[in-house]
Structures are given as structure tokens and as C-alpha cells.
Scaffold this active site. Structure first.
Site, PDB file in Angstrom:
ATOM      1  CG  ASN A  10      46.799  36.422  35.579  1.00 55.81           C
ATOM      2  OD1 ASN A  10      47.718  36.988  35.077  1.00 55.81           O
ATOM      3  ND2 ASN A  10      47.003  35.863  36.753  1.00 55.81           N
ATOM      4  CD  GLU A  36      46.838  41.195  34.141  1.00 58.01           C
ATOM      5  OE1 GLU A  36      48.367  41.114  33.889  1.00 58.01           O
ATOM      6  OE2 GLU A  36      46.275  40.909  35.201  1.00 58.01           O
ATOM      7  CG  ASP A 149      41.948  44.866  37.081  1.00 58.04           C
ATOM      8  OD1 ASP A 149      41.976  45.877  38.220  1.00 58.04           O
ATOM      9  OD2 ASP A 149      43.002  44.214  37.253  1.00 58.04           O
ATOM     10  CG  ASN A 151      44.930  47.273  38.885  1.00 61.17           C
ATOM     11  OD1 ASN A 151      45.151  46.396  39.899  1.00 61.17           O
ATOM     12  ND2 ASN A 151      45.210  47.071  37.772  1.00 61.17           N
ATOM     13  CG  HIS A 246      41.208  39.514  38.824  1.00 64.53           C
ATOM     14  ND1 HIS A 246      41.171  41.107  39.024  1.00 64.53           N
ATOM     15  CD2 HIS A 246      42.489  39.642  38.375  1.00 64.53           C
ATOM     16  CE1 HIS A 246      42.057  41.857  39.049  1.00 64.53           C
ATOM     17  NE2 HIS A 246      43.118  40.787  38.764  1.00 64.53           N
TER      18      HIS A 246
END
Length: 255
Positions: A10, A36, A149, A151, A246
Site C-alpha cells: 500500500n 501496490e 493480492d 482481491n 495488509h
């Protein structure tokens, strides 16, 4: 033993300010798959990772401050593949793969559909393209770890409130069915291979004190091709490590 970590960071610049490099130095994994990263190489000091003994491979998105994946590896790969050859995916910096002589590791950031119908449709398009891409790739590279990830929460024990989230992107019937079918094509959810307990999550909303209450979703995976099944040694969700919304997920495989 090779330790592989997947981690949606992130924003790598924000994570570095929160002690990310210090954690890497202490934990010392062999391979780190990041999602990310939200930055290009010139926007942060990559020498931080070089000093820790890592080769660094970045695949940022075209759009500044958005998406992007990376792999840090203490083992020098024989080849690095950036993207998957589909412009609509590659411009968002979602897939990078490093190849070694006996296996490959991929860092993937699946799209989120939570912002609305347009992105949900893009997510479905991505799922179709990715499955076809992997089907072909496996013919060339049968030993592969696909970390990232996704999702998607696969089953009810992967999300804190399955009934309430039944119509939420990330837990939609179509997404979960895709995950089931993906596993059937020859992959193992390495965490579930060794751990069938509920209440293990990898992402928590910043709202309502969700992380402290463990109201989370398990959406980060180290998927292992079935040909590597006997090499799966250990798995851990490192939920006490906080540089992001995360947490890191560890897979240890025997060489």
C-alpha cells in the site's frame, strides 16, 4: 529452504517510513513479492534494498502513485518477465515474474472491483485473461508460485462476515467460483494446505478499528503449482506486522 513473502505494501514510500526496511533486515526472507508499490524507481531509494542483499525488479503502473508490483530476491534469477502482454493490464503494472532454473515466482496484483461496475467488469476481464495466460505459461513453466493480492476471499472462513458481504466485491459468487476453478487447473492454496482454521486474515479496513477486532479478509495468497506440492514446508500469516492495511504472508518451500 527458500522463504517467499507476499505483501501488499500500500505504497512503498509510506511503508519505508513505517520501518519496512528494518523489518526486512530482521526477517530476512529470500524473495519478497510486493503489490501496490505506488512508485517508480526514481521516487525512492532502491539502494536500501540493495544494501540488504536484494536484486530489485519493479514494474510500476503508467499512472503515477497507483498500483505497481515488484520482486526483491536474494537469488539472482535467470530471467525476468515484465507484464503479461495485454496492454490494458500491463499499463496498470499488475504482473511481474522471475525465473530460476527449477521454478518461477510471480507477483500479481489483481484489480479491485469495489469502486463500481466499470472496475468490477475490468476485474472479470482480468480473471479471464489471467487464467488463459497461466494455462499457457504452465506448459513452459510447470513449477511456479503465484504470489499476490488476489482481491478475492475464496470461502466463508476467509472473511469475517460472509453473509453480510455476500454482495461485496471480493466475495461475489462469480469471483469465488473463479478461484475454485483456478485451483482445479493445478494450483494449491498453500496456506489452506497446512491450515484449515478460520479467522486468519490478510487485509483489514482502516475503519471501525477492524484490525484490532480482527474483522478482516484473506485475499493475499501464495498459490503453488501442484508439481511443487511436496516442497511446501511452512506457511504463516504475519498479522502482527503493520506497514500497510495488509500483512505479509509467508511460504517456505524446500529446495
Amino acid at each position: 529452504m527458500i522463504n517467499i513473502v507476499t505483501y501488499n505494501i500500500n505504497g512503498i514510500r509510506a511503508a519505508l517510513r513505517k520501518g519496512f526496511a528494518e523489518w526486512i533486515s530482521e526477517f530476512n526472507p529470500d524473495i519478497i513479492c510486493l503489490q501496490e508499490i505506488k512508485a517508480k524507481a526514481e521516487q525512492f531509494d532502491i539502494n536500501i534494498f540493495k544494501k540488504l542483499g536484494y536484486y530489485i525488479y519493479l514494474y510500476p503502473a503508467v499512472k503515477p502513485g497507483y498500483s505497481g508490483v515488484a520482486v526483491l530476491s536474494k537469488i539472482k534469477p535467470v530471467h525476468v518477465e515484465y507484464g503479461c502482454g495485454f496492454k490494458q493490464i500491463d499499463k496498470e503494472g499488475r504482473i511481474i515474474r522471475i525465473d530460476f532454473t527449477s521454478f518461477s515466482v510471480m507477483s500479481v496484483y489483481f484489480p479491485s472491483g469495489s469502486s463500481g461496475e466499470l472496475r468490477q467488469n475490468f476485474k472479470y476481464e482480468f480473471l479471464d485473461i489471467f487464467q488463459n495466460y497461466i494455462n499457457k505459461l504452465k506448459l513452459q513453466i510447470p513449477n511456479i508460485v503465484i504470489s499476490g493480492d488476489y482481491n478475492i476471499c475464496h470461502t466463508e472462513i476467509d472473511i469475517h462476515n460472509p453473509k453480510q458481504n455476500a454482495k461485496s466485491s471480493g466475495f461475489l459468487k462469480e469471483e469465488r467460483e473463479w478461484m475454485t476453478n483456478f485451483l482445479k487447473t493445478g494450483f494449491i492454496d498453500s496456506f489452506r494446505y497446512l491450515n484449515s482454521d478460520p479467522h486468519h486474515y490478510t487485509w483489514w479496513s482502516y475503519r471501525a478499528n477492524s484490525r484490532k477486532k480482527n474483522l478482516g479478509w484473506r485475499i493475499d495468497y501464495n498459490m503453488v503449482s501442484e508439481k511443487l506440492e511436496q516442497k511446501i514446508h511452512d506457511v504463516k500469516i504475519l498479522s502482527d506486522i503493520i506497514h500497510s492495511d495488509h500483512c505479509p504472508v509467508l511460504l517456505a518451500i524446500n529446495e
